[in-house]
Design an enzyme around this catalytic site. Structure first.
Site, PDB file in Angstrom:
ATOM      1  CG  HIS A 194      -1.691  -1.264   1.407  1.00 40.14           C
ATOM      2  ND1 HIS A 194      -2.836  -1.598   0.728  1.00 40.14           N
ATOM      3  CD2 HIS A 194      -1.406  -2.334   2.198  1.00 40.14           C
ATOM      4  CE1 HIS A 194      -3.245  -2.798   1.093  1.00 40.14           C
ATOM      5  NE2 HIS A 194      -2.387  -3.274   1.977  1.00 40.14           N
ATOM      6  CB  SER A 324      14.519  20.967 -13.750  1.00 35.33           C
ATOM      7  OG  SER A 324      13.673  22.102 -13.766  1.00 35.33           O
TER       8      SER A 324
END
Length: 521
Positions: A194, A324
């Site tokens: 999970h 970036s």
């Protein structure tokens, strides 16, 4: 109350060709100035990024026009050879000329384009151009055949060729991952269920989960490739009526022709029955194997992206690479992101094949043709790109044990509570009382972590509690990460020995020759 009027600027003609209107009112086209006549400025027109940016030359070449039309000529040659062997009147010179003119040059490609524009029929355009190169064969090229003799049989040849490029590359990715799994077979790391911290595993054991799915993909692609048959010589609706006429009703010769052409083209068998085309269900079978691989690639690349965000693993990052344009410090997992992006595209191409197969009417309709010109090449080109990118990633994965150890240290106290309880009971304690002490201390420690932002101090609390004095001397041993990974290292060894190495055995020559991949972008 009146409102002031504003004088409007003079009307301007709208920009053309997708252009923009500048502040001075002049319109500028967004399109490039047309190239001079005869100049090849391919960068001025749209190209598929699959062939122009990503895919390998070998995979791109399979689906090129050069390969396609040469294969058509080879199919016409093999048909003529088989027909001549079975008694049809075909001059020797026809065979000689056909063999000598299998490759096309620019002039022939241009001539075929002119013919196709006039006839609206690509196959007949190439029949005419091939005939012009082989005058002795002009009268017998395509004898008894229909267009699908060359188009469908060529596609089946291309599918087999494409698998022969993709399958060894998949084996290489598995080999690279095998080495990674072996290297990190015993390195403890937090497991996640999970996407929450769970019982520990090892870095190598997690990699075997990726490998196992890729092994299934290897099996699926091998099966799809080996199951490929040949359309053969079946005529316009699959009844072989034209060939039965050619051989004057001799059924045995018609069957022999089908078998011989199949052999000449390198296939073990021809599909026993067809309509005009081979069943498009074959395309579904082929593309499903690729779509299944896309799912495996997505799973692996997504795991790597998540691990990159945790800074436990990093994909390759070159010295001059920019993560970036704004945030200079970033090291984005762009390769894994590309894999996920392309795998999503690949998975959806399989749906296209399914829709096409289901919508074929009777013996055939032509609504499959334009569709398959895109879907089949793009599926294999996309697979090729994903495989090359996976190879690049697996050849340069970086693991950061210190980061992994720090995360384990933050969670290990909670994981170690069960061994502490068992040790206390062994020392004569009451399990239920011990459990209650652990529960209360765990809640207090969790509050320190979550509310105060402090370190997990559960073990310090246990050391400071007189009740746990019987196991104080054992705590360091009970909390060693190696004690929480079960049989993970042994599972890695057994899996590689029993499953991975046998699956890779047929590809050893290729694996030994394979060099590291260098991505173009």
């Amino acid at each position: 109350m009146s409102t002031p009027t504003q004088e409007l600027p003079p009307a301007q003609d709208p920009p053309v060709n997708g252009g923009t209107q500048h502040f001075d009112g002049t319109a500028h086209s967004a399109l490039p100035t047309p190239a001079a006549h005869g100049t090849d400025y391919s960068w001025q027109s749209w190209q598929s990024p699959l062939s122009g940016r990503y895919a390998s030359k070998e995979m791109s070449a399979i689906f090129s026009n050069a390969t396609r039309f040469k294969t058509w000529r080879l199919l016409w040659l093999n048909l003529a050879i088989a027909e001549k062997e079975l008694g049809l009147n075909i001059p020797n010179e026809a065979i000689v000329q056909m063999k000598a003119n299998l490759d096309l040059d620019d002039a022939q490609m241009k001539a075929a384009a002119v013919e196709e524009k006039a006839t609206r029929h690509d196959v007949m355009a190439h029949v005419h151009v091939f005939g012009a190169q082989c005058p002795a064969a002009q009268a017998i090229i395509h004898w008894g055949a229909t267009s699908c003799y060359v188009t469908d049989n060529a596609d089946l040849i291309f599918l087999k060729m494409a698998f022969d490029v993709a399958i060894p590359k998949l084996a290489l990715v598995i080999e690279r991952l095998k080495v990674f799994a072996q290297e990190h077979r015993a390195l403890p790391t937090l497991g996640f269920t999970h996407m929450q911290s769970a019982q520990m595993t090892t870095v190598g054991k997690r990699a075997t989960l990726w490998i196992q799915e890729l092994l299934w993909d290897l099996r699926n692609m091998q099966r799809a490739r080996n199951d490929l048959g040949f359309r053969g010589v079946k005529g316009t609706t699959g009844t072989q009526a034209s060939f039965l006429q050619l051989f004057e009703g001799d059924h045995d010769k018609v069957k022999a022709l089908d078998k011989r052409v199949t052999q000449l083209c390198g296939f073990d068998y021809a599909y026993p029955v067809t309509g005009q085309t081979y069943s498009r269900k074959i395309d579904v079978d082929v593309l499903n194997s690729l779509a299944s691989f896309a799912a495996s690639a997505t799973k692996m690349a997504t795991d790597i992206r998540l691990l990159c965000s945790l800074k436990e693993i990093e994909e390759p990052f070159e010295e001059s690479q920019i993560g970036s344009s704004a945030m200079a410090y970033k090291r984005n997992p762009m390769r894994s992101e590309r894999i996920c992006s392309l795998a999503r595209w690949l998975g959806n191409i399989a749906n296209n094949a399914r829709e096409t197969a289901g919508n074929q009417w009777m013996e055939r309709t032509l609504d499959d043709s334009a569709n398959r010109r895109m879907s089949l090449p793009e599926a294999f080109l996309t697979t090729d790109v994903i495989l090359s990118t996976l190879q690049n990633v697996t050849e340069g994965l970086v693991v950061y044990p210190a980061i992994i150890a720090r995360r384990i240290a933050a969670e290990l106290p909670f994981m170690g509570t069960e061994p502490i309880i068992m040790a206390m009971v062994t020392a004569g304690g009451d399990r239920q009382i011990c459990h209650d002490h652990i529960r209360l201390h765990s809640q207090d420690a969790a509050r320190v972590v979550k509310v105060e932002g402090g370190d997990n101090d559960l073990i310090d609390r246990i050391r400071a509690t007189e009740y746990f004095e019987p196991v104080h001397g054992q705590l360091d041993e009970l909390l060693q990460p190696d004690g929480f990974i079960g049989r993970a290292p042994e599972q890695v060894d057994e899996f590689i020995r029993d499953w991975v190495e046998p699956a890779l055995a047929p590809y050893q020559d290729y694996l030994k020759r394979a060099a590291r991949v260098d991505l173009a972008v």
